[in-house]
Design an enzyme around this catalytic site. Structure first.
Site, PDB file in Angstrom:
ATOM      1  NE  ARG A   1      -0.784   2.773  -9.498  1.00  0.00           N
ATOM      2  CZ  ARG A   1      -1.910   2.067  -9.487  1.00  0.00           C
ATOM      3  NH1 ARG A   1      -2.860   2.302 -10.394  1.00  0.00           N
ATOM      4  NH2 ARG A   1      -2.100   1.120  -8.584  1.00  0.00           N
TER       5      ARG A   1
ATOM      6  CE  LYS B   1       1.835   0.256 -10.095  1.00  0.00           C
ATOM      7  NZ  LYS B   1       2.575  -0.046  -8.848  1.00  0.00           N
TER       8      LYS B   1
ATOM      9  CG  HIS C   1       3.102   7.648  -5.826  1.00  0.00           C
ATOM     10  ND1 HIS C   1       2.301   7.238  -6.874  1.00  0.00           N
ATOM     11  CD2 HIS C   1       3.070   6.633  -4.923  1.00  0.00           C
ATOM     12  CE1 HIS C   1       1.815   6.041  -6.617  1.00  0.00           C
ATOM     13  NE2 HIS C   1       2.258   5.645  -5.437  1.00  0.00           N
TER      14      HIS C   1
ATOM     15  NE  ARG D   1      -1.897   5.469  -6.323  1.00  0.00           N
ATOM     16  CZ  ARG D   1      -2.935   4.754  -6.729  1.00  0.00           C
ATOM     17  NH1 ARG D   1      -3.948   5.352  -7.336  1.00  0.00           N
ATOM     18  NH2 ARG D   1      -2.977   3.452  -6.522  1.00  0.00           N
TER      19      ARG D   1
ATOM     20  CG  HIS E   1      -4.358  -0.278  -3.654  1.00  0.00           C
ATOM     21  ND1 HIS E   1      -4.407   0.387  -2.454  1.00  0.00           N
ATOM     22  CD2 HIS E   1      -3.400   0.345  -4.390  1.00  0.00           C
ATOM     23  CE1 HIS E   1      -3.527   1.374  -2.461  1.00  0.00           C
ATOM     24  NE2 HIS E   1      -2.910   1.363  -3.617  1.00  0.00           N
TER      25      HIS E   1
ATOM     26  CE1 TYR F   1      -2.288   5.901   1.161  1.00  0.00           C
ATOM     27  CE2 TYR F   1      -3.227   3.823   0.432  1.00  0.00           C
ATOM     28  CZ  TYR F   1      -2.452   4.940   0.184  1.00  0.00           C
ATOM     29  OH  TYR F   1      -1.839   5.073  -1.020  1.00  0.00           O
TER      30      TYR F   1
END
Length: 310
Positions: A165, A188, A256, A259, A282, A291
């Protein structure tokens, strides 16, 4: 209607504060996530107080009829909240009420069974391998100062080559230079992951470091702005915007998107979905599974071009 925390009933605001503290401490929720929770739940409680003509103790929150929840959702849609945003707010409200029921007792089954609005999930919009390479090259040609050009190219190379990110790339300190073969990235929610570093990324960062006019002290940001402070992500967004316009790429070709392209190209090359989940950081495999839809859509597009309908 969203109400400031200070205007809520004391029992309600205290319960929300404790719930948010738990989300932060036990779940490792990021500050921005906690703030989003606060806005969502405070908005719901503010509406509820007005809808009922006043607020009462916490016990009233564990016996809510589904009609109250539906009234709140209708009011949110009426004021222009999107289906996606309302679904997120509903999830926060359900989490809060479920926590109260677990703590104080009560039955919130009717609330938990309430369905949120349907919305079409937006799929990631990656660029092609060729476009990603061209973007990196074009980004390196935007700035007049060689060190700035090298900096921008190094950042975008990390986004595409390591799937970072933009916030993760810009949070790197100079202690990370020279880049090792693997990076330990804090993403995150404070979650850590290990990311392999391609030679191209190491070389791009090394070139930037050689040209950078500022002292790269280990505890200082690796990527610097024109005055020596930490690099503002808006500058990378701006240089990417100029590069994609020059290349004739769509507005979705953002930092982004690099990524997303990293993940999609790995998947196309036969990468394992679980491994890609780990590389991206994730928390849920369902997020990474988006994806597969992207890749399937791309394959269908190629198929339809090769086999047009009669």
């Amino acid at each position: 209607m969203q109400a400031p925390l200070t205007l809520l009933a004391p029992a309600w605001s205290e319960a929300m504060t404790r719930w948010l503290d738990q989300r932060r401490a036990l779940d490792g929720a990021a500050a921005k996530t906690v703030e989003a929770y606060r806005r969502d739940v405070a908005g719901f409680l503010g509406f509820l107080a007005q809808h009922r003509g006043g607020a009462d103790g916490v016990h009233t929150l564990t016996d809510l009829p589904a009609t109250d929840l539906r009234s709140w959702m209708a009011a949110e849609r009426a004021r222009g909240l999107s289906a996606r945003s309302l679904a997120r707010s509903l999830s926060a409200v359900k989490g809060f009420l479920s926590w109260i029921a677990d703590r104080d007792g009560g039955d919130v089954t009717a609330v938990l069974q309430a369905r949120g609005p349907k919305y079409r999930r937006r799929l990631p919009r990656p660029v092609s391998v060729e476009a990603a390479t061209n973007l990196i090259d074009m980004v390196g040609e935007q700035a007049r100062d060689p060190w700035v050009a090298a900096r921008d190219e190094a950042v975008v190379t990390l986004l595409y080559g390591c799937g970072l990110r933009i916030s993760e790339a810009l949070s790197l300190t100079a202690a990370a230079h020279p880049l090792p073969e693997v990076l330990r990235i804090t993403g995150k929610g404070g979650k850590e992951r290990i990311v392999p570093v391609l030679p191209a990324a190491r070389e791009a960062v090394a070139r930037y470091a050689r040209l950078c006019p500022f002292d790269l002290a280990p505890n200082e940001p690796l990527f610097r702005g024109a005055r020596g402070g930490g690099l503002n992500p808006r500058l990378i967004q701006s240089v990417m915007e100029k590069a994609r316009m020059q290349l004739g790429l769509p507005a979705t070709a953002t930092p982004h998107a690099m990524r997303h392209s990293f993940a999609t190209h790995l998947l196309s090359a036969g990468g394992d979905l679980r491994a890609i989940q780990e590389l991206l950081g994730h928390a849920s495999l369902s997020t990474t599974q988006a994806y597969t839809a992207v890749d399937a859509a791309r394959l269908m597009e190629v198929y339809e071009k090769a086999h047009p309908r009669a």
